[in-house]
Design an enzyme around this catalytic site. Structure first.
Site, PDB file in Angstrom:
ATOM      1  CE  LYS A  52      -2.167  -5.256   7.151  1.00 40.63           C
ATOM      2  NZ  LYS A  52      -1.092  -4.571   7.917  1.00 40.63           N
ATOM      3  CB  SER A 302      -9.493  -2.077   7.747  1.00 39.05           C
ATOM      4  OG  SER A 302      -9.926  -2.937   8.785  1.00 39.05           O
TER       5      SER A 302
END
Length: 408
Positions: A52, A302
């Site tokens: 992110k 991720s």
């Protein structure tokens, strides 16, 4: 070269002023298991332990005249924006639900320092989002979406730029977890038709599959929040515009309990800490084993923002999926020696992990809640057969979600 590829490469170059490329590591365990060259793109090793930071960095660098950034997030997006506010000397205001775990709030404040404020508003994310957008409009800030923003999508595409450079060529397949679609849209747009992209969603948050079936983004009736990094009720409009032509067979759904098995294996065997969303791509390998043999596969891990207070639940869910843990309600005679008789039916590998019973007055039978684990899944059918032969009545509630949430 397309404009998007050029922009993604520019975004990747800008990131080198903040953090080095995340590792691309060949995993021997998975490569041998599937007969393929399996690489892990370790976004769990970024400065905020998720990808992110990339979208936040790229979107914020393209707003040089903005001093106030606002977002709504209960996790990784908040931490990514907080980190970049401190790095770039900007002010950030982050809205989080009141129910956000304290660990996530503390990490967000740690990354942002004096450059951010955290507002805890709303029991549910929709309430938090509405409050953040209203406050942002009133204060004239820039609202930074976690995924539905062209600059965020472009920033996440920097992952693909690094993969191409680190591998020295293009992989045959890339497996991407999907939440709101920002990262998957960015990576898939960069690779285009040169790489076959597979998309993985949790069963309780399959918003891309729902959108593809409907032809446009639709809101799911219910979202299972266990895989919190990918538990999105409606895919973004801008992300779906890039994913709308994805063939439905290329979208895989993985049960939440299956993800737990991967988390436990990666932790115990490889020493890799993955959050539930971070394990999605690895678990999906089992779905495509028949046609990845001999190929080069990149799985995106991720994120690794895993709260270890969740580990007992993760271990239990993994055991339930593997058939090694069950819960059942046993109807037991209320007489001396009944419990001893029941214990005599257990096998040498059966272990009671939970036993709750209270004697009921003026009744011949009582109900016992029993949790049990064993070493091999075939032990349970054998146990239940012995119970039935002895005339004992039981109800297996392991997969009854209503009862399981209440008693387990």
């Amino acid at each position: 070269m397309s404009d998007f590829r050029t922009q993604a490469q520019g975004a990747e170059a800008a990131m080198r002023d903040v953090f080095p490329p995340t590792p691309l590591q060949k995993n021997v365990l998975l490569s041998e298991r599937f007969g393929a060259d399996i690489y892990l793109k370790r976004e769990d090793l970024s400065p905020v332990r998720s990808y992110k930071i990339r979208g936040a960095l790229n979107a914020m660098r393209k707003q040089p005249d903005r001093d106030l950034f606002v977002c709504a997030s209960a996790g990784n997006h908040a931490q990514g924006m907080a980190f970049m506010c401190r790095e770039m000397g900007k002010k950030g205001v982050i809205f989080m639900p009141v129910t956000t775990p304290q660990q996530k709030i503390q990490k967000t404040r740690m990354f942002g320092g004096d450059n951010i404020e955290v507002h805890l508003i709303g029991d549910y994310f929709d309430d938090t989002l509405a409050a953040a957008q209203k406050w942002c409009a009133e204060q004239g800030g820039y609202f930074l979406s976690p995924f539905d923003d062209d600059d965020v999508i472009e920033g996440q595409a920097s992952i693909a730029v690094e993969i191409e450079a680190q591998l020295g060529r293009l992989p045959d397949h890339v497996i991407l977890p999907v939440g709101g679609g920002g990262m998957s849209a960015g990576v898939a747009s960069y690779f285009g038709e040169d790489v076959h992209s597979l998309y993985v969603e949790p069963t309780g948050g399959a918003c891309l599959r729902a959108a593809l079936a409907a032809g446009s983004p639709v809101a799911l009736d219910h979202v299972d929040t266990f895989v919190d990094g990918a538990a999105v009720g409606k895919i973004g409009a801008k992300t779906f515009a890039r994913l709308k032509d994805v063939p439905l067979p290329d979208v895989l759904t993985i049960d939440e309990d299956r993800v737990c098995a991967t988390i436990v294996e990666m932790l115990n065997v490889e020493g890799i800490v993955l959050e539930p969303a971070g394990a999605l791509a690895l678990e999906a390998l089992g779905e495509v084993r028949s046609w990845i043999r001999g190929k080069t596969i990149v799985c995106l891990t991720s994120g690794g923002n895993f709260d270890f207070e969740r580990l007992p639940e993760v271990k239990e869910r993994a055991q339930r999926y593997a058939g090694l843990q069950k819960y059942f309600i046993l109807r037991l005679p209320q007489r001396p020696g009944a419990l001893r008789d029941f214990l005599g039916h257990l096998g040498p590998e059966d272990n009671i992990t939970r036993f709750e019973y209270m004697k009921k007055s003026a009744r011949n039978f009582g109900s016992v809640l029993i949790g049990m684990e064993t070493k091999r899944p075939e032990n349970f059918p054998a146990l239940f057969a012995r119970l039935e032969q002895a005339g004992l009545t039981y109800t297996d509630i392991t997969n009854d979600e209503t009862l399981a949430q209440f008693v387990i």
